[in-house]
Write a protein that holds these residues in place. Structure first.
Motif, PDB file in Angstrom:
ATOM      1  N   HIS A 133      25.583 -24.127  -3.908  1.00 11.41           N
ATOM      2  CA  HIS A 133      27.048 -24.215  -3.875  1.00 11.41           C
ATOM      3  C   HIS A 133      27.672 -22.851  -3.633  1.00 11.41           C
ATOM      4  O   HIS A 133      28.636 -22.719  -2.897  1.00 11.41           O
ATOM      5  CB  HIS A 133      27.570 -24.807  -5.187  1.00 11.41           C
ATOM      6  CG  HIS A 133      27.333 -26.272  -5.302  1.00 11.41           C
ATOM      7  ND1 HIS A 133      27.671 -27.150  -4.296  1.00 11.41           N
ATOM      8  CD2 HIS A 133      26.783 -27.018  -6.287  1.00 11.41           C
ATOM      9  CE1 HIS A 133      27.338 -28.371  -4.672  1.00 11.41           C
ATOM     10  NE2 HIS A 133      26.779 -28.320  -5.860  1.00 11.41           N
ATOM     11  N   ARG A 134      27.093 -21.836  -4.269  1.00 13.57           N
ATOM     12  CA  ARG A 134      27.648 -20.494  -4.102  1.00 13.57           C
ATOM     13  C   ARG A 134      27.469 -20.011  -2.677  1.00 13.57           C
ATOM     14  O   ARG A 134      28.380 -19.489  -2.054  1.00 13.57           O
ATOM     15  CB  ARG A 134      26.955 -19.544  -5.078  1.00 13.57           C
ATOM     16  CG  ARG A 134      27.935 -18.644  -5.785  1.00 13.57           C
ATOM     17  CD  ARG A 134      27.311 -17.649  -6.731  1.00 13.57           C
ATOM     18  NE  ARG A 134      25.942 -17.320  -6.484  1.00 13.57           N
ATOM     19  CZ  ARG A 134      24.942 -17.602  -7.326  1.00 13.57           C
ATOM     20  NH1 ARG A 134      25.194 -18.224  -8.441  1.00 13.57           N
ATOM     21  NH2 ARG A 134      23.710 -17.255  -7.035  1.00 13.57           N
ATOM     22  N   ARG A 135      26.271 -20.210  -2.138  1.00  9.08           N
ATOM     23  CA  ARG A 135      25.979 -19.729  -0.794  1.00  9.08           C
ATOM     24  C   ARG A 135      26.793 -20.468   0.267  1.00  9.08           C
ATOM     25  O   ARG A 135      27.375 -19.883   1.162  1.00  9.08           O
ATOM     26  CB  ARG A 135      24.485 -19.916  -0.475  1.00  9.08           C
ATOM     27  CG  ARG A 135      23.657 -18.684  -0.657  1.00  9.08           C
ATOM     28  CD  ARG A 135      24.016 -17.619   0.340  1.00  9.08           C
ATOM     29  NE  ARG A 135      23.877 -16.287  -0.203  1.00  9.08           N
ATOM     30  CZ  ARG A 135      22.728 -15.620  -0.248  1.00  9.08           C
ATOM     31  NH1 ARG A 135      21.634 -16.161   0.220  1.00  9.08           N
ATOM     32  NH2 ARG A 135      22.693 -14.414  -0.745  1.00  9.08           N
ATOM     33  N   TRP A 136      26.809 -21.766   0.155  1.00 12.06           N
ATOM     34  CA  TRP A 136      27.451 -22.573   1.194  1.00 12.06           C
ATOM     35  C   TRP A 136      28.963 -22.677   0.975  1.00 12.06           C
ATOM     36  O   TRP A 136      29.691 -23.081   1.851  1.00 12.06           O
ATOM     37  CB  TRP A 136      26.855 -23.977   1.219  1.00 12.06           C
ATOM     38  CG  TRP A 136      25.816 -24.182   2.262  1.00 12.06           C
ATOM     39  CD1 TRP A 136      25.994 -24.809   3.474  1.00 12.06           C
ATOM     40  CD2 TRP A 136      24.437 -23.804   2.233  1.00 12.06           C
ATOM     41  NE1 TRP A 136      24.821 -24.836   4.169  1.00 12.06           N
ATOM     42  CE2 TRP A 136      23.853 -24.227   3.445  1.00 12.06           C
ATOM     43  CE3 TRP A 136      23.632 -23.144   1.310  1.00 12.06           C
ATOM     44  CZ2 TRP A 136      22.509 -24.010   3.752  1.00 12.06           C
ATOM     45  CZ3 TRP A 136      22.309 -22.936   1.619  1.00 12.06           C
ATOM     46  CH2 TRP A 136      21.752 -23.359   2.826  1.00 12.06           C
ATOM     47  N   GLY A 137      29.416 -22.361  -0.235  1.00 14.33           N
ATOM     48  CA  GLY A 137      30.836 -22.448  -0.515  1.00 14.33           C
ATOM     49  C   GLY A 137      31.300 -23.870  -0.701  1.00 14.33           C
ATOM     50  O   GLY A 137      32.482 -24.166  -0.572  1.00 14.33           O
ATOM     51  N   THR A 138      30.370 -24.778  -1.036  1.00 18.75           N
ATOM     52  CA  THR A 138      30.782 -26.140  -1.336  1.00 18.75           C
ATOM     53  C   THR A 138      31.176 -26.197  -2.801  1.00 18.75           C
ATOM     54  O   THR A 138      30.672 -25.432  -3.602  1.00 18.75           O
ATOM     55  CB  THR A 138      29.628 -27.130  -1.081  1.00 18.75           C
ATOM     56  OG1 THR A 138      28.434 -26.564  -1.614  1.00 18.75           O
ATOM     57  CG2 THR A 138      29.451 -27.371   0.397  1.00 18.75           C
ATOM     58  N   SER A 139      32.078 -27.091  -3.140  1.00 19.04           N
ATOM     59  CA  SER A 139      32.543 -27.132  -4.520  1.00 19.04           C
ATOM     60  C   SER A 139      31.520 -27.854  -5.377  1.00 19.04           C
ATOM     61  O   SER A 139      30.756 -28.672  -4.893  1.00 19.04           O
ATOM     62  CB  SER A 139      33.890 -27.824  -4.603  1.00 19.04           C
ATOM     63  OG  SER A 139      33.775 -29.115  -4.047  1.00 19.04           O
ATOM     64  N   GLN A 140      31.545 -27.545  -6.663  1.00 18.73           N
ATOM     65  CA  GLN A 140      30.583 -28.152  -7.588  1.00 18.73           C
ATOM     66  C   GLN A 140      30.889 -29.629  -7.794  1.00 18.73           C
ATOM     67  O   GLN A 140      32.016 -29.967  -7.979  1.00 18.73           O
ATOM     68  CB  GLN A 140      30.657 -27.441  -8.933  1.00 18.73           C
ATOM     69  CG  GLN A 140      30.237 -26.007  -8.839  1.00 18.73           C
ATOM     70  CD  GLN A 140      28.806 -25.792  -9.284  1.00 18.73           C
ATOM     71  OE1 GLN A 140      28.075 -26.743  -9.475  1.00 18.73           O
ATOM     72  NE2 GLN A 140      28.415 -24.547  -9.415  1.00 18.73           N
TER      73      GLN A 140
END
Ligand SMILES: Nc1ncnc2c1ncn2[C@@H]1O[C@H](COP(=O)(O)OP(=O)(O)O)[C@@H](O)[C@H]1O
Ligand SMILES: [Mg+2]
Lengths: 271, 254
Positions: free
Chosen positions: B247-254
């Motif tokens: 999530h952090r790398r791709w910037g997708t929300s949790q």
């Protein structure tokens, strides 16, 4: 400026001679649902060593296709592409592409992205690779963001990382496909100055695709106007202005106006 | 810290509620033991090491089968994504078998392998394999073509592109497939252990089964709690960190 110390890094960062590109009678057609599209019709073009050439024209006139063919990502139906007299048979590190969308890898951070092509280069130690990557991140002004994830970067910063990644393996030719099209005007103008500086410093042959005529006049030694259906080079303009060039000068506007006139004529005759 | 405290308070409340229900004596103590009885059982099982042995046996079956499921499933998923013929055949098979609840493999495994470790392993592999194949296949087909193209221009070749571009690019899909595979494998292994007694080792499922046979409700509940704790532990220590990283790398929300 970050100064790598070891000899092998200095060697890696040494300027390589920019290539001469000879594109001769290149044609390429695509089969689409609506029939055959002649994307390029017997296009011939020479680009000198270290020259900055801009390709402009409305969408669909084959600019990206030509860039892909030079990159070796696509094969022409007929005609030849030579770099320094040697035929292009496929992709190669000597010709790097900066795509319209950044095409950066989201699973790597900024530093990892710049390191990616360097890891594919043999004869370098890992330390050297890291130093080289650092050098190019500094060159594009992003040292502070080397640990940043790609999604955390603004559009402009992404394209800076993409530029660093394309420069990192020290190619002889840089192929840029509308790299600033998605950026806002202010960010773009900053890029014009930086790109000219980097071009002067790293001595590359650059083929730069854009549909922004002023941008082309600001950056190019030469501007080639393409026309669509079939894709052809319609006209060639030499931009004899001193560098570094500013975007908002009347001389530049005069050049741009001339090219715009041809573009309008083209639009009038094709419709 | 605050989140930890509120979670602690919640569970204390839950146990207090349980104790209160026990004290009210609505149900016979045989059906609803007190928290203390359950703790006492667990204490005993820890001291005489039955709990440790069973946990080790269950986890060994699970991890071995899971490992094989991934090692086989991942390359197969890559292959089905690459070749249409394989997608139409193996891919369709995987899609079909994934819809089959993995417990349904238990009778077949028993007939094929008898009451052996192989039967357990087979059930776990069947639980893992199809999810991993499908997730890998989907992941690979979602990789934007511009990534391998960019890699090509940088001098990356076939195998390198697969390992360093396509595989990491499809990681979010693969990890969610691995998580699903884990859930399926864990459930079907428990079912298999409850269903069949295997003399080479008593897993947690078997302890649960014995608890029922002896009408020892505190054992049944105690083992259930252990099973839940293992599931939570795996989620928090194995999958959560990986998912957080993605999530952090791709910037997708949790
Ligand atoms: N892969 C492809 N398949 C089918 N048609 C294509 C493909 N690539 C380009 N074309 C067609 O070729 C023409 C030129 O495209 P392109 O080179 O992308 O133009 P430009 O970059 O100048 O906008 C367009 O008509 C486009 O639709
Ligand atoms: Mg284009």
């Amino acid at each position: 400026m970050f100064r790598p110390k070891t000899g092998s890094v200095t060697q890696e960062l040494e300027l390589v001679a920019p290539s001469k590109l000879s594109i001769d009678n290149v044609s390429k057609s695509f089969h689409t649902a609506t029939g055959n599209v002649l994307a390029l019709d017997r296009v011939s073009l020479n680009v000198n060593e270290g020259e900055f050439v801009c390709l402009v024209g409305p969408s669909g006139c084959g600019k990206t296709t030509l860039l892909n063919i030079i990159a070796g990502l696509e094969k022409p139906d007929s005609g030849t592409v030579l770099t320094d007299g040697k035929p292009v048979t496929g992709p190669g590190r000597d010709r790097l592409v900066m795509f319209q969308e950044s095409a950066l890898f989201p699973w790597l951070n900024a530093f990892g992205n710049v390191l990616f092509p360097l890891k594919l280069k043999p004869n370098l130690s890992n330390k050297d690779r890291r130093d080289v990557a650092k050098y190019y991140l500094e060159l594009v002004g992003l040292t502070r963001f080397e640990r940043a994830n790609i999604h955390e970067l603004s559009g402009g910063m992404k394209q800076r990382v993409a530029l660093a990644r394309a420069l990192a393996p020290n190619p002889r030719v840089l192929l840029m496909d509308e790299p600033f099209a998605a950026l806002d005007a202010l960010t773009r103008e900053q890029f014009y100055g930086d790109l000219q500086t980097i071009w002067k410093e790293r001595k590359k042959t650059i083929v730069f695709v854009t549909h922004n005529v002023r941008e082309a006049c600001c950056l190019g030694d030469r501007v080639l106007l393409f026309s669509p259906n079939p894709g052809r080079i319609q006209e060639e303009f030499h931009v004899d202005l001193p560098r570094p060039r500013e975007m908002n000068t009347s001389e530049l506007a005069t050049y741009a106006a001339r090219i715009m006139r041809s573009l309008k004529q083209q639009a009038a005759t094709t419709t | 810290m605050r989140r930890f405290l509120s979670a602690l308070a919640f569970f204390a409340l839950l146990i207090a509620l349980w104790q209160a229900l026990y004290d009210l004596k609505i149900w016979s103590p045989v059906l609803l033991p007190s928290p203390v009885q359950v703790v006492r059982y667990l204490q005993g099982a820890i001291v005489d090491q039955t709990l440790l042995h069973s946990t080790i046996i269950t986890m060994r079956r699970l991890l071995t089968g899971y490992f094989f499921g991934i090692v086989v499933g991942l390359p197969l998923g890559l292959l089905t994504a690459r070749w249409t013929l394989l997608r139409d055949t193996l891919g369709t098979t995987a899609l079909g078998l994934q819809t089959l609840p993995s417990v349904c493999w238990v009778p077949l495994a028993l007939l094929w392998f008898g009451q052996t470790e192989a039967a357990m392993l087979f059930v776990v592999i069947m639980g893992t394999l199809w999810s991993v194949i499908i997730a890998t296949d989907t992941g690979v087909r979602h990789v934007p073509p511009i990534y391998p193209r960019a890699a090509l221009t940088m001098g990356s070749k076939r195998l390198h592109i697969w390992l360093k571009v396509i595989l990491p690019a499809s990681l979010p899909f693969i990890v969610s497939g691995m998580k699903q595979g884990w859930a399926f494998a864990w459930r079907s292994l428990m079912a298999a252990e409850i269903y069949v007694t295997i003399l080479t080792g008593f897993g947690l499922g078997q302890l649960l089964h014995f608890g029922r046979e002896q009408q020892a409700m505190e054992q049944v509940i105690g083992i259930m709690i252990v099973i839940v704790l293992i599931g939570l532990l795996v989620d928090k220590t194995l999958f959560s960190p990986i998912e957080r990283f993605l999530h952090r790398r791709w910037g997708t929300s949790q």
